[in-house]
Design a protein around this motif. Structure first.
Motif, short mmCIF file in Angstrom:
data_model
loop_
_atom_site.label_atom_id
_atom_site.label_comp_id
_atom_site.label_asym_id
_atom_site.label_seq_id
_atom_site.Cartn_x
_atom_site.Cartn_y
_atom_site.Cartn_z
N ALA A 92 10.88 22.92 17.64
CA ALA A 92 9.59 22.31 17.30
C ALA A 92 9.20 22.61 15.85
N LEU A 93 9.48 23.81 15.37
CA LEU A 93 9.15 24.16 14.00
C LEU A 93 10.12 23.53 13.00
N ALA A 94 11.41 23.47 13.37
CA ALA A 94 12.37 22.78 12.49
C ALA A 94 11.98 21.32 12.31
N ASP A 95 11.43 20.73 13.36
CA ASP A 95 10.99 19.34 13.30
C ASP A 95 9.93 19.12 12.23
N ARG A 96 9.16 20.17 11.92
CA ARG A 96 8.12 20.06 10.89
C ARG A 96 8.70 20.02 9.48
N HIS A 97 9.88 20.58 9.30
CA HIS A 97 10.39 20.81 7.94
C HIS A 97 11.64 20.01 7.60
N ILE A 98 12.24 19.35 8.56
CA ILE A 98 13.42 18.52 8.30
C ILE A 98 12.98 17.07 8.28
N ASP A 100 9.25 13.70 23.42
CA ASP A 100 7.84 13.34 23.52
C ASP A 100 7.05 13.84 22.31
N LEU A 101 7.45 15.02 21.79
CA LEU A 101 6.77 15.60 20.64
C LEU A 101 7.01 14.76 19.40
N ASN A 102 8.25 14.30 19.21
CA ASN A 102 8.57 13.45 18.07
C ASN A 102 9.61 12.42 18.49
N PRO A 103 9.15 11.26 18.98
CA PRO A 103 10.10 10.23 19.43
C PRO A 103 10.85 9.57 18.29
N GLU A 104 10.40 9.78 17.04
CA GLU A 104 11.08 9.17 15.89
C GLU A 104 12.35 9.94 15.51
N SER A 135 6.76 29.56 11.13
CA SER A 135 7.07 28.25 10.56
C SER A 135 7.65 28.39 9.16
N GLU A 136 7.10 29.31 8.38
CA GLU A 136 7.63 29.54 7.03
C GLU A 136 9.04 30.11 7.08
N ALA A 137 9.31 30.99 8.05
CA ALA A 137 10.66 31.54 8.20
C ALA A 137 11.65 30.43 8.53
N VAL A 138 11.27 29.51 9.41
CA VAL A 138 12.14 28.38 9.74
C VAL A 138 12.33 27.49 8.52
N ARG A 139 11.24 27.21 7.79
CA ARG A 139 11.34 26.35 6.61
C ARG A 139 12.38 26.88 5.62
N ARG A 140 12.33 28.19 5.35
CA ARG A 140 13.29 28.77 4.40
C ARG A 140 14.72 28.55 4.85
N ARG A 141 14.93 28.51 6.14
CA ARG A 141 16.30 28.45 6.68
C ARG A 141 16.81 27.05 6.90
N VAL A 142 15.94 26.05 6.92
CA VAL A 142 16.42 24.68 7.15
C VAL A 142 16.36 23.83 5.89
N GLN A 143 15.72 24.34 4.83
CA GLN A 143 15.61 23.53 3.61
C GLN A 143 16.54 24.02 2.50
N SER A 144 17.17 25.17 2.69
CA SER A 144 18.10 25.68 1.66
C SER A 144 19.50 25.15 1.93
#
Length: 616
Positions: free
Chosen positions: A330-336, A404-408, A288-297
């Motif tokens: 699913a992990l990108a969904d946590r950080h975007i 279904d995981l994030n309908p928003e 999850s941290e690896a994905v965060r670094r790559r989607v928030q920069s």
């Protein structure tokens, strides 16, 4: 990300470089282009530097970067850790400043060893007249080299242009091996009239100093050049820990009967174990941290501009609906932020109906479905349209799970459909150059599939209607690296059956060693052609180190059935994240899932040289 180019000329004539490369480089970096020439007078040499910048972080920084003392940096990379890069700072400027303060080789190696993230670079060190270059430990950025003996000139570039016709020009380009970084003593080579590379290797596996260049380096050195190990015995510190090679004495695992309960149920039962649960949560944390670094920069954050509109995604994912891409989504969904869309790029190549089948269908008056693939990629669903390939079905099923995981969230499922005519046209115009110098059937299939997917041009469904759509995301996440580390390929199961855990460990060790030369340079060139940057979360240094630290039986259990035992730890992770059937989908290679492997020649081996890549 950038397209970088350096031409070192050892003759007194002015540098002249192949302008056919310019367009390939410019497409990689559409935001800013600039050239710079430097040289020495005694002895005489010239270096032409050219850079084409894709702006993704901090203030837009022109390249080549020339500091106050005359050092020049070409940087095609991302610093995700290891060196401090503050919000709003540009990593190219930060690295240039750090390198400028270095006195000797050991300090330069210390800076490069600290970087966490993908990179390829060229650095002219004015003091001493040295030219440094190389790729990161895993080779996640492309760098090619070629030596022209007639012109007495060495070229380094992110991407090449394949020349038409037979002859040595076809094989002149080579990928710079990700074996370390290289230094050229410009004064010495000018006096000698020939080029010698001094290699500073990665210290792999804690094996200590290396006394000579590896066969991989020696085989890849351009004709007319020489590679030698540096005489100081210096090396770069490996950014990842060595592979755990322990062998289990015995495993007291419950015997699994494939039909006794579903694979999903079995994963849920395993997660009931506190030990398994803890192992899964540790992987989720590091991945999850690896994905965060790559989607928030992303540039709008670094520049404190307003974020993209609700219609425009900053991040896209190469998406088949398989477990690797589903976990990334699913992990990108946590950080975007929830108001921003995520583009899911799903590519399909038009199904070709065999002539005999067409004739049979005409006679009977009934259409017949495409037969199942016999090349071990799984059963083909019943098809109803020319683009109903396996990855389209699993992609749509995966989309439903994510909704279904994030309908928003707005999930843009981009259906990218490619005809045989368009494939052949674009291959000759663009892709054959990008895949080069690789040239196998597999390189062709994967290179073409990834190029069309990364382009992101297709359609999305809105209120039951198709709407043309092109992804504008500059960052493209890809799941490469998961199979190589977690025993996802069928060859891993074969090796385990033949040689047990010891053989499987040897196979996984080989996979990681050869991934720079087999996959990553090619994929970087292909995705970068759209002015987009490939990012590889499964190959984040912390993720690789974490997976390397685990004993092999915690990552996979190949005594279990297909769709369960391979990548077992990742399947448990998907279940923990709330995913469903995608957690137990068997591996299906992209060339089969997208059906590009069925579009043209059907009787080829993946390792055969692909004649379709030859330019006319």
């Amino acid at each position: 990300m950038c397209g970088i180019f350096c031409l070192l000329s050892l003759s007194p004539t002015r540098c002249v470089w192949d302008k056919t490369l310019h367009e390939h480089l410019r497409r990689r970096g559409p935001d800013l282009s600039q050239d710079l020439t430097v040289g020495g007078t005694d002895p005489c040499y010239q270096c032409l530097f050219s850079a084409h910048v894709l702006h993704l972080r901090g203030l837009l920084t022109p390249q080549p970067v020339r500091d106050d003392t005359g050092n020049v940096l070409l940087w095609n990379g991302e610093i995700f850790g290891g060196l401090p890069v503050m919000p709003g700072e540009n990593d190219t400027a930060v690295l240039s400043e750090r390198l400028s303060s270095c006195d000797g080789p050991s300090e330069i190696l210390s800076v490069l060893s600290a970087i966490r993230g993908p990179w390829g670079f060229v650095y002219y060190q004015k003091a001493g007249d040295y030219l440094w270059f190389g790729r990161d430990f895993l080779g996640r950025r492309s760098l090619l080299w070629k030596f022209d003996a007639e012109a007495n000139a060495l070229t380094l570039t992110s991407v090449a242009a394949r020349r038409s016709g037979p002859g040595p020009a076809q094989s002149a380009w080579r990928e710079v091996p990700a074996a370390g970084v290289y230094r050229i003593d410009l004064k010495a080579v000018t006096q000698a009239g020939s080029v010698t590379f001094e290699l500073y290797p990665w210290a792999r596996g804690g094996s200590g100093l290396v006394s000579s260049c590896s066969p991989t380096v020696l085989e890849s050195v351009p004709s007319g050049c020489t590679a030698v190990m540096n005489q100081s015995g210096l090396a770069l510190a490996s950014p990842v820990r060595p592979l755990n090679t322990s062998i289990p004495k015995s495993l007291n695992e419950e015997e699994i009967h494939p039909n006794s309960h579903s694979h999903v149920e079995h994963l849920e039962r395993l997660l009931a174990s506190q030990e398994k649960n803890d192992a899964v949560n540790r992987l989720i944390g590091v991945l999850s941290e690896a994905v965060r670094r790559r989607v928030q920069s992303l540039p709008f954050e670094a520049l404190d501009n307003s974020p993209p509109s609700n219609e425009v995604a900053g991040v896209a994912i190469l998406f088949s609906g398989g477990i690797d891409s589903m976990i990334l989504a699913a992990l990108a969904d946590r950080h975007i932020p929830a108001h921003q869309p995520i583009d899911l790029l799903n590519v399909a190549f038009k199904l070709q109906v065999p002539k005999k089948q067409k004739e049979s269908a005409k006679k009977s008056g009934k259409p017949k479905n495409k037969p199942t693939d016999s090349q071990s990629d799984g059963d083909d669903p019943q098809t109803s349209g020319p683009f109903d390939v396996p990855d389209r079905f699993t992609g749509k099923a995966g989309l439903k799970e994510l909704q279904d995981l994030n309908p928003e969230r707005r999930w843009n499922f981009v259906e990218i459909n490619v005809t045989k005519e368009e494939l052949q046209k674009i291959r000759q115009e663009r892709i054959c150059h990008l895949v080069h110098p690789l040239d196998t059937v597999l390189d062709d299939s994967i290179g073409c599939a990834v190029w069309f997917a990364a382009r992101g041009t297709g359609f999305i469904m809105e209120d039951g209607d198709q709407r043309p759509f092109t992804s504008s995301a500059k960052v493209v996440l890809t799941g490469i690296g998961a199979d190589e580390q977690l025993a996802g390929y069928s060859r891993h199961r074969v090796r385990f059956t033949m040689s047990g855990h010891e053989g499987l460990i040897q196979e996984l060790e080989m996979e990681l060693d050869r991934i720079p030369s087999r996959n990553l340079g090619r994929d970087d060139r292909v995705i970068g052609d759209h002015g987009k940057e490939a990012r590889f979360p499964y190959l984040d240094e912390d993720v690789v180190s974490h997976l390397n630290s685990l004993p092999v039986w915690e990552k996979a259990d190949l005594s279990l059935p297909r769709g369960l035992g391979e990548k077992l730890l990742l399947r448990l992770t998907a279940t923990q994240l709330g995913l469903g059937q995608s957690a137990v989908l068997p591996k299906r290679a992209m060339q089969f899932g997208s059906r590009i492997a069925k579009m043209e020649a059907h009787h080829e081996k993946a390792s055969d040289q692909c004649t379709r890549l030859l330019t006319e």
